[in-house]
Design a protein around this motif. Sequence first.
Motif, PDB file in Angstrom:
ATOM      1  N   ALA B  98      23.414  -1.196  37.311  1.00  0.00           N
ATOM      2  CA  ALA B  98      23.181  -2.435  38.056  1.00  0.00           C
ATOM      3  C   ALA B  98      21.969  -2.272  38.967  1.00  0.00           C
ATOM      4  O   ALA B  98      21.077  -3.124  39.002  1.00  0.00           O
ATOM      5  CB  ALA B  98      24.429  -2.790  38.869  1.00  0.00           C
ATOM      6  N   LEU B  99      21.919  -1.147  39.673  1.00  0.00           N
ATOM      7  CA  LEU B  99      20.801  -0.905  40.595  1.00  0.00           C
ATOM      8  C   LEU B  99      19.472  -0.868  39.835  1.00  0.00           C
ATOM      9  O   LEU B  99      18.491  -1.502  40.245  1.00  0.00           O
ATOM     10  CB  LEU B  99      21.020   0.410  41.348  1.00  0.00           C
ATOM     11  CG  LEU B  99      19.930   0.782  42.352  1.00  0.00           C
ATOM     12  CD1 LEU B  99      19.900  -0.208  43.509  1.00  0.00           C
ATOM     13  CD2 LEU B  99      20.126   2.198  42.884  1.00  0.00           C
ATOM     14  N   ASP B 100      19.450  -0.157  38.709  1.00  0.00           N
ATOM     15  CA  ASP B 100      18.202  -0.053  37.941  1.00  0.00           C
ATOM     16  C   ASP B 100      17.807  -1.387  37.320  1.00  0.00           C
ATOM     17  O   ASP B 100      16.623  -1.678  37.172  1.00  0.00           O
ATOM     18  CB  ASP B 100      18.327   1.020  36.855  1.00  0.00           C
ATOM     19  CG  ASP B 100      18.253   2.430  37.430  1.00  0.00           C
ATOM     20  OD1 ASP B 100      17.572   2.582  38.470  1.00  0.00           O
ATOM     21  OD2 ASP B 100      18.858   3.347  36.868  1.00  0.00           O
ATOM     22  N   ASN B 101      18.798  -2.190  36.944  1.00  0.00           N
ATOM     23  CA  ASN B 101      18.506  -3.528  36.452  1.00  0.00           C
ATOM     24  C   ASN B 101      17.731  -4.328  37.485  1.00  0.00           C
ATOM     25  O   ASN B 101      16.803  -5.059  37.155  1.00  0.00           O
ATOM     26  CB  ASN B 101      19.809  -4.275  36.111  1.00  0.00           C
ATOM     27  CG  ASN B 101      20.124  -4.238  34.627  1.00  0.00           C
ATOM     28  OD1 ASN B 101      19.561  -4.991  33.845  1.00  0.00           O
ATOM     29  ND2 ASN B 101      21.009  -3.322  34.243  1.00  0.00           N
ATOM     30  N   VAL B 102      18.132  -4.174  38.742  1.00  0.00           N
ATOM     31  CA  VAL B 102      17.501  -4.937  39.813  1.00  0.00           C
ATOM     32  C   VAL B 102      16.154  -4.315  40.200  1.00  0.00           C
ATOM     33  O   VAL B 102      15.213  -5.004  40.556  1.00  0.00           O
ATOM     34  CB  VAL B 102      18.443  -5.022  41.035  1.00  0.00           C
ATOM     35  CG1 VAL B 102      17.823  -5.864  42.145  1.00  0.00           C
ATOM     36  CG2 VAL B 102      19.786  -5.620  40.625  1.00  0.00           C
ATOM     37  N   MET B 103      16.079  -2.972  40.066  1.00  0.00           N
ATOM     38  CA  MET B 103      14.858  -2.262  40.482  1.00  0.00           C
ATOM     39  C   MET B 103      13.722  -2.361  39.471  1.00  0.00           C
ATOM     40  O   MET B 103      12.553  -2.250  39.827  1.00  0.00           O
ATOM     41  CB  MET B 103      15.171  -0.758  40.633  1.00  0.00           C
ATOM     42  CG  MET B 103      15.668  -0.327  41.974  1.00  0.00           C
ATOM     43  SD  MET B 103      16.097   1.439  41.895  1.00  0.00           S
ATOM     44  CE  MET B 103      14.467   2.192  41.762  1.00  0.00           C
ATOM     45  N   VAL B 104      14.076  -2.505  38.203  1.00  0.00           N
ATOM     46  CA  VAL B 104      13.076  -2.299  37.155  1.00  0.00           C
ATOM     47  C   VAL B 104      11.900  -3.279  37.270  1.00  0.00           C
ATOM     48  O   VAL B 104      10.751  -2.918  37.020  1.00  0.00           O
ATOM     49  CB  VAL B 104      13.729  -2.331  35.739  1.00  0.00           C
ATOM     50  CG1 VAL B 104      14.166  -3.722  35.350  1.00  0.00           C
ATOM     51  CG2 VAL B 104      12.808  -1.745  34.697  1.00  0.00           C
ATOM     52  N   GLY B 105      12.199  -4.503  37.690  1.00  0.00           N
ATOM     53  CA  GLY B 105      11.117  -5.485  37.849  1.00  0.00           C
ATOM     54  C   GLY B 105      10.132  -5.086  38.935  1.00  0.00           C
ATOM     55  O   GLY B 105       8.937  -4.917  38.667  1.00  0.00           O
ATOM     56  N   PRO B 106      10.629  -4.897  40.179  1.00  0.00           N
ATOM     57  CA  PRO B 106       9.717  -4.476  41.249  1.00  0.00           C
ATOM     58  C   PRO B 106       8.939  -3.201  40.904  1.00  0.00           C
ATOM     59  O   PRO B 106       7.750  -3.115  41.192  1.00  0.00           O
ATOM     60  CB  PRO B 106      10.663  -4.246  42.439  1.00  0.00           C
ATOM     61  CG  PRO B 106      11.803  -5.169  42.184  1.00  0.00           C
ATOM     62  CD  PRO B 106      11.968  -5.230  40.688  1.00  0.00           C
ATOM     63  N   VAL B 107       9.599  -2.231  40.278  1.00  0.00           N
ATOM     64  CA  VAL B 107       8.916  -0.958  39.989  1.00  0.00           C
ATOM     65  C   VAL B 107       7.886  -1.117  38.869  1.00  0.00           C
ATOM     66  O   VAL B 107       6.724  -0.749  39.017  1.00  0.00           O
ATOM     67  CB  VAL B 107       9.934   0.144  39.618  1.00  0.00           C
ATOM     68  CG1 VAL B 107       9.203   1.384  39.114  1.00  0.00           C
ATOM     69  CG2 VAL B 107      10.803   0.483  40.808  1.00  0.00           C
TER      70      VAL B 107
END
Lengths: 226, 261
Positions: B98-107
Amino acid sequence: MADFLAFFGKYLPVLLEGTLITLKLTAIGLGLGFVIGLPVAVARVYGGKWIGGFANAYISLFRGTPALVQLFVIYFGLPDIGLTLSRLTAAYLALGLNSAAYQAEYFRGAIQAIGSGQMKAARAIGMTRIQAVRYIILPQALRLVIPAWSNEPISLLKTSAIAFLISVPDLMTEAKYVASKTYNPISSYLAAAVVYLVLSFIVNGVMSWVEKTSAIPGLKLGSTRS
Amino acid sequence: MKNTILRIENVSKIYGETEVLKDISLEVKEGDNVVLIGPSGTGKSTLLRCINQLTSINSGRIWLDDEEITAPGVNHDQVRQHIGMVFQDFLLFNHLTALDNVMVGPVRVLGMDKEKAREHAMYELKRVGLEDRAGHYPGQLSGGQKQRVAIARALAMDPRIMLFDEPTSALDPELIGEVLEVMEKLAKEGMTMVVVTHEMGFAREVADKIVFMEKGLVVEEGAPKDIFYKPKFERTREFLWKITELYGDHDDDDDDEEDED
């Protein structure tokens, strides 16, 4: 049986020298096939009419003709246009190009099984197509492909025996040497078969292990929708 | 006077022989919550996909803030960074937590530093009430949780506007409430939203404007009280009557209880 075991024990060291070459042929062919096959699969799925068509032509050509013909064209044919390769290099190249076509088909199947939804979601947060493929599609496709792709190392291991026909000193060549030296072809080729079989089992075991350790938690095999 | 965030002018979309959108015009002001309603196959979802350019339009123009995003030469990938989209079937990235799903765009898209992106993603997960599920994979989440992560994923890009494409239609009835609650909260915080939904309770209580579409046309638009209680067109009244019967009226008592907590 006891005779064969004694024979096997005696000539195994000779066969193992060839086995090493066979393993090298398989590993390099597989690696080359991966490096070429993956982009070919991506091009086939996302490349549109021209690039996709080109990728498709490559796959059809190398899957539609015998690996042996490909090897002979590369080893005996290329010198005609001024490109002479060593036996081993020719064998690596032929196995690699051939395997790439098969691997590309495995990858294509997996990429398509991921579904267009993942691409849509990736594009929706502003990813380019290339970013979406790199960060979203391929990490999933490469996991999904493992069970089908597991055929390829074993298939290539066996196909690598064609290198014998351009006198690469692989397992097959050594078996032939032992056969003519001992006048015992049955035991010689049977011994080679045993070595191939053992290698296949090892490869199988490794692939099962990879499949297990790379599984995505909570995701059932075959269900790719979130 | 509120700024206009999204302006759609005379947009048409044709699939083969079918004109899915016919000369649609619509304006969304900053902080507005616009709800699109109408029968299935009416072009509501197509309109959302046209707004964020996942589907190209055949004619017309669309502006986001003051930029015409349908102009030739506009980078659609960059436009999409500013438009959040939530899909009916969640479409979380299955291989990421879940965290990486949310992070992947910004990163990956914005090039944000990983530590900063993690903090930002945790903030967005908190916003949808799922900070305790950060390490879970989509396959380990319920439908409602998946959709809330999908909302957080879109929010993490700090969009100018959020598009919701039937966000609760694929959910079990008991999971719909948690998603609607998050959406209501976003609306209250002033997020500009365009929502396609059959949840009439949400439409009536949260929408600033309701747009009734049918057969690729905007039949009628207006404030919820006008659309629900004195629609100008017989067709609107008919549709609302049918849909409240089908999906239940979300204005009744047991739903109010849920709203209060």
